[in-house]
Design a protein around this motif. Sequence first.
Motif, PDB file in Angstrom:
ATOM      1  N   LEU A   1      49.279  52.365  41.265  1.00  0.00           N
ATOM      2  CA  LEU A   1      49.700  51.704  40.015  1.00  0.00           C
ATOM      3  C   LEU A   1      51.198  51.879  39.831  1.00  0.00           C
ATOM      4  O   LEU A   1      51.732  52.972  39.989  1.00  0.00           O
TER       5      LEU A   1
ATOM      6  N   ASN B   1      47.672  56.396  42.992  1.00  0.00           N
ATOM      7  CA  ASN B   1      46.670  55.340  43.208  1.00  0.00           C
ATOM      8  C   ASN B   1      47.303  53.960  43.388  1.00  0.00           C
ATOM      9  O   ASN B   1      46.603  52.952  43.437  1.00  0.00           O
TER      10      ASN B   1
ATOM     11  N   ILE C   1      36.837  45.779  37.162  1.00  0.00           N
ATOM     12  CA  ILE C   1      37.741  46.241  36.099  1.00  0.00           C
ATOM     13  C   ILE C   1      37.043  46.200  34.745  1.00  0.00           C
ATOM     14  O   ILE C   1      37.094  47.161  33.966  1.00  0.00           O
TER      15      ILE C   1
ATOM     16  N   VAL D   1      50.439  47.361  28.773  1.00  0.00           N
ATOM     17  CA  VAL D   1      49.954  46.027  29.140  1.00  0.00           C
ATOM     18  C   VAL D   1      49.804  45.972  30.656  1.00  0.00           C
ATOM     19  O   VAL D   1      50.779  46.125  31.397  1.00  0.00           O
TER      20      VAL D   1
ATOM     21  N   ARG E   1      52.320  55.577  40.847  1.00  0.00           N
ATOM     22  CA  ARG E   1      51.346  56.650  40.834  1.00  0.00           C
ATOM     23  C   ARG E   1      50.630  56.745  42.184  1.00  0.00           C
ATOM     24  O   ARG E   1      50.642  55.779  42.962  1.00  0.00           O
TER      25      ARG E   1
ATOM     26  N   VAL F   1      48.294  44.487  34.462  1.00  0.00           N
ATOM     27  CA  VAL F   1      47.858  43.377  35.306  1.00  0.00           C
ATOM     28  C   VAL F   1      46.956  43.971  36.389  1.00  0.00           C
ATOM     29  O   VAL F   1      47.350  44.933  37.070  1.00  0.00           O
ATOM     30  N   ASN F   2      45.777  43.416  36.509  1.00  0.00           N
ATOM     31  CA  ASN F   2      44.847  43.791  37.577  1.00  0.00           C
ATOM     32  C   ASN F   2      44.558  45.296  37.661  1.00  0.00           C
ATOM     33  O   ASN F   2      44.583  45.894  38.744  1.00  0.00           O
TER      34      ASN F   2
ATOM     35  N   ILE G   1      52.099  47.932  33.353  1.00  0.00           N
ATOM     36  CA  ILE G   1      51.433  48.552  34.491  1.00  0.00           C
ATOM     37  C   ILE G   1      50.914  47.461  35.422  1.00  0.00           C
ATOM     38  O   ILE G   1      50.160  46.584  34.993  1.00  0.00           O
ATOM     39  N   SER G   2      51.341  47.523  36.666  1.00  0.00           N
ATOM     40  CA  SER G   2      50.939  46.509  37.633  1.00  0.00           C
ATOM     41  C   SER G   2      50.036  47.135  38.678  1.00  0.00           C
ATOM     42  O   SER G   2      50.393  48.147  39.288  1.00  0.00           O
ATOM     43  N   GLY G   3      48.875  46.516  38.879  1.00  0.00           N
ATOM     44  CA  GLY G   3      47.914  47.073  39.818  1.00  0.00           C
ATOM     45  C   GLY G   3      47.375  46.044  40.777  1.00  0.00           C
ATOM     46  O   GLY G   3      47.815  44.885  40.800  1.00  0.00           O
ATOM     47  N   SER G   4      46.407  46.482  41.571  1.00  0.00           N
ATOM     48  CA  SER G   4      45.765  45.590  42.539  1.00  0.00           C
ATOM     49  C   SER G   4      44.260  45.831  42.482  1.00  0.00           C
ATOM     50  O   SER G   4      43.602  45.917  43.500  1.00  0.00           O
ATOM     51  N   GLY G   5      43.771  46.004  41.245  1.00  0.00           N
ATOM     52  CA  GLY G   5      42.332  46.195  41.063  1.00  0.00           C
ATOM     53  C   GLY G   5      41.923  47.631  40.782  1.00  0.00           C
ATOM     54  O   GLY G   5      40.736  47.957  40.794  1.00  0.00           O
ATOM     55  N   GLN G   6      42.882  48.502  40.456  1.00  0.00           N
ATOM     56  CA  GLN G   6      42.553  49.919  40.225  1.00  0.00           C
ATOM     57  C   GLN G   6      41.573  50.111  39.069  1.00  0.00           C
ATOM     58  O   GLN G   6      41.709  49.494  38.017  1.00  0.00           O
TER      59      GLN G   6
ATOM     60  N   PHE H   1      43.341  53.599  32.216  1.00  0.00           N
ATOM     61  CA  PHE H   1      44.418  54.451  32.726  1.00  0.00           C
ATOM     62  C   PHE H   1      45.423  54.898  31.658  1.00  0.00           C
ATOM     63  O   PHE H   1      46.303  55.697  31.951  1.00  0.00           O
TER      64      PHE H   1
ATOM     65  N   ILE I   1      54.103  51.840  37.102  1.00  0.00           N
ATOM     66  CA  ILE I   1      54.243  51.934  35.648  1.00  0.00           C
ATOM     67  C   ILE I   1      55.716  51.830  35.284  1.00  0.00           C
ATOM     68  O   ILE I   1      56.529  52.647  35.689  1.00  0.00           O
TER      69      ILE I   1
ATOM     70  N   GLN J   1      52.272  40.095  30.253  1.00  0.00           N
ATOM     71  CA  GLN J   1      52.990  41.367  30.029  1.00  0.00           C
ATOM     72  C   GLN J   1      54.124  41.198  29.025  1.00  0.00           C
ATOM     73  O   GLN J   1      54.422  42.105  28.251  1.00  0.00           O
TER      74      GLN J   1
ATOM     75  N   MET K   1      37.118  41.723  41.647  1.00  0.00           N
ATOM     76  CA  MET K   1      38.070  42.612  40.977  1.00  0.00           C
ATOM     77  C   MET K   1      37.866  42.579  39.462  1.00  0.00           C
ATOM     78  O   MET K   1      37.828  43.618  38.792  1.00  0.00           O
TER      79      MET K   1
END
Lengths: 417, 417
Positions: free
Chosen positions: B108, B106, A246, A365, B104, A367-368, B410-415, A373, B110, A357, A242
């Motif tokens: 994400l 994808n 990224i 800010v 979003r 995470v992952n 913004i919190s993601g899982s590898g986007q 974006f 926000i 964050q 990952m």
Amino acid sequence: MDYIAQLEEKAKLANQAARVMAVLSTTEKNNALYAMAKALEEKQGFIINENKKDLANGKEKGLSTALLDRLMLDEARIQAMAEGLRQTAALPDPIGEGISSTRRPNGLEIQKVRVPLGVIGIIYEARPNVTVDAAGLCLKSGNAVILRGGSEAIQSNMAIVKVIGETMEKSGLPKGALGFIDTTDRKVVNAMLKLNQYLDVIIPRGGAGLIKTVVENSSVPVIETGTGVCHTYVDETADFTMAMNIALNAKVSRPAVCNAMETLLVHQAIASDFLPTMLEQFIEVGVEIRGCSETQKYHSAVIAATEEDWQAEYGDLILAIKVVENIDEAIEHIAKYNTKHSETIVTKDYDMARKFQQEVDAAAVYVNASTRFTDGFEFGFGAEIGISTQKLHARGPMGLPELTSIKYLISGSGQIR
Amino acid sequence: MDYIAQLEEKAKLANQAARVMAVLSTTEKNNALYAMAKALEEKQGFIINENKKDLANGKEKGLSTALLDRLMLDEARIQAMAEGLRQTAALPDPIGEGISSTRRPNGLEIQKVRVPLGVIGIIYEARPNVTVDAAGLCLKSGNAVILRGGSEAIQSNMAIVKVIGETMEKSGLPKGALGFIDTTDRKVVNAMLKLNQYLDVIIPRGGAGLIKTVVENSSVPVIETGTGVCHTYVDETADFTMAMNIALNAKVSRPAVCNAMETLLVHQAIASDFLPTMLEQFIEVGVEIRGCSETQKYHSAVIAATEEDWQAEYGDLILAIKVVENIDEAIEHIAKYNTKHSETIVTKDYDMARKFQQEVDAAAVYVNASTRFTDGFEFGFGAEIGISTQKLHARGPMGLPELTSIKYLISGSGQIR
């Protein structure tokens, strides 16, 4: 009439137009936007011809192929501009929205409603599509606008403004709602920055030099946009695949834009496992690496980073890399060198994600996820006039609501104090 | 170390402190505010003694009785300052408030959350209570602050800052969270206006001269406050008693403040019925009238108004009066001369009320109420740091939320993009 007098005349007209723009109905604004889109399509031959003059001038001046490509207009690009205007018409009208309302103990009713900013000055470089985008977004948000584009695109911009400006007037919009400064004389920009009497805000869009000039010299309020020294911090517990995806995406998918990564920070505990493969991947796609001494251990192609590298917005396939002791050093480094645009951590650790964050000071800010974006469309705003890197008024991607102010409407029955 | 170097040192410290302030809990901030209130009460003898030095200097310099009164501190006034801090502690903490959140396509997530501005510079004149108010409001909103008070109050301000600053540090707040510029050297203000590296915003509070200097010279973003050329327009259908009450209140209840009326506009159709009594009432309470030629017909004491009168913020028992043809002329006059602060119409006509509120460009537009209500407390904000007369960031009375910015988490899982 000299250029300064012409500028003042345009600003004064814009100021008068702003009062009319503020009370237009959504239908009136949308009809104008649709008509402008149609006019762009109908007059594309004229625009493309004028654009050819800019391209010829650009070649003569020795502009790079990349810049010439950004400048070039063809049918597809004009079609995209027209489509942008239609999308703007389809967005909700921010003006008149009630934000809150209260009734005070004395019976006064206080409504807070959204109103236009008034007259927006936009100073920008290169791409002629900004001319159409800015005109459309300012119109939809009920503002008058004064545009000052870059010298490379002057013929294209004048052609576009002629086409959409005439259409605006035909659609019943006030003369002066779209002002364009048709000279590239720098003195005119300086004069524009002092027009507090007529302008409510100036938004510079372009390189660091332009933005610095505007911020330092404008007495009109400014929304600073765009410069991005963005970091990716790979934490001790990061998933390596990952993190590599990224980091690669943040650096190479579009290196010239402001949300691209400029510096990669890596936790020391994983440096020896993570960096060799990561460096291979970057070098394979042609990224030049400037690293700290620790980073240099893992690949012979890594050049020693200097203080300038931590500050640099390369906008190119160059990357600075630093191995840090822990998240605190990463946050310190970011605080010292970032431009408060976009920052991301790759981690599996809940506490680290939360800490990053909370403590990192930036518009966005992550995470992952990739910093790429940070964009009005990706955020779901449907439009973007720029990305604010200041904290006043607007921060991050700016859509239509960021082009508005508020007003209190107070209704009474004779209250005195 | 010279004053400029000292200023930079303070700004740098404030900038570091801001990072700590931003993540303080509400309890930590409130405990500090209560401790500061207590310290002010306990050390009031010291503060009053230091204040006496300012009063003595002021007398020597020939300050007016009104100014000396504004400068004077006694037990009751210090008690009021302490009470203000306790009220600030009782207000909701704006920091950390979630403004919106979206997911979003994808995946994400926000979140838009409220964060402090960072470091706020406040440049003010006269009243030492601003020192306490500003320190308290900036603290509660998680900001560090650099204060620069007027030379008349320098000893009082230094005493107050010593008392509350020491208490802030004892309460565990970072050194540098409250900076005070203990020189009246004007060069230091000019240097402060260029400290973009450390300051996020400057708020000037004071007379038109101070505000103009700050707006024209600051490269740090500014929130312009306070100047008010406010109008009362008495429409054709106005209830005369209501109109007279509102006009009298707007002019005489506190003529020195920014929400007081400076110009009265009267519809021509009612001038001959309305003005004779209205003029009597004003003249009876000592208001000097400068009127248009039509106004002059109705009382011999009316002096002829000049162009300067329409522009004047008298801040005194002086009033300009103009008879206008209709609401359109009233709105035109206001657009030409107002400072976009507060405007009111007195009318019984629904359409006129609506037209006035829509078309007049000001922070607060009233129907059938006195402009004197434009105030953070009267609006129910529980506090006020000033009244913004610009459209960017904040407009009208500014409470705690106006001392904040936003941040996207913004919190993601590898986007990747």
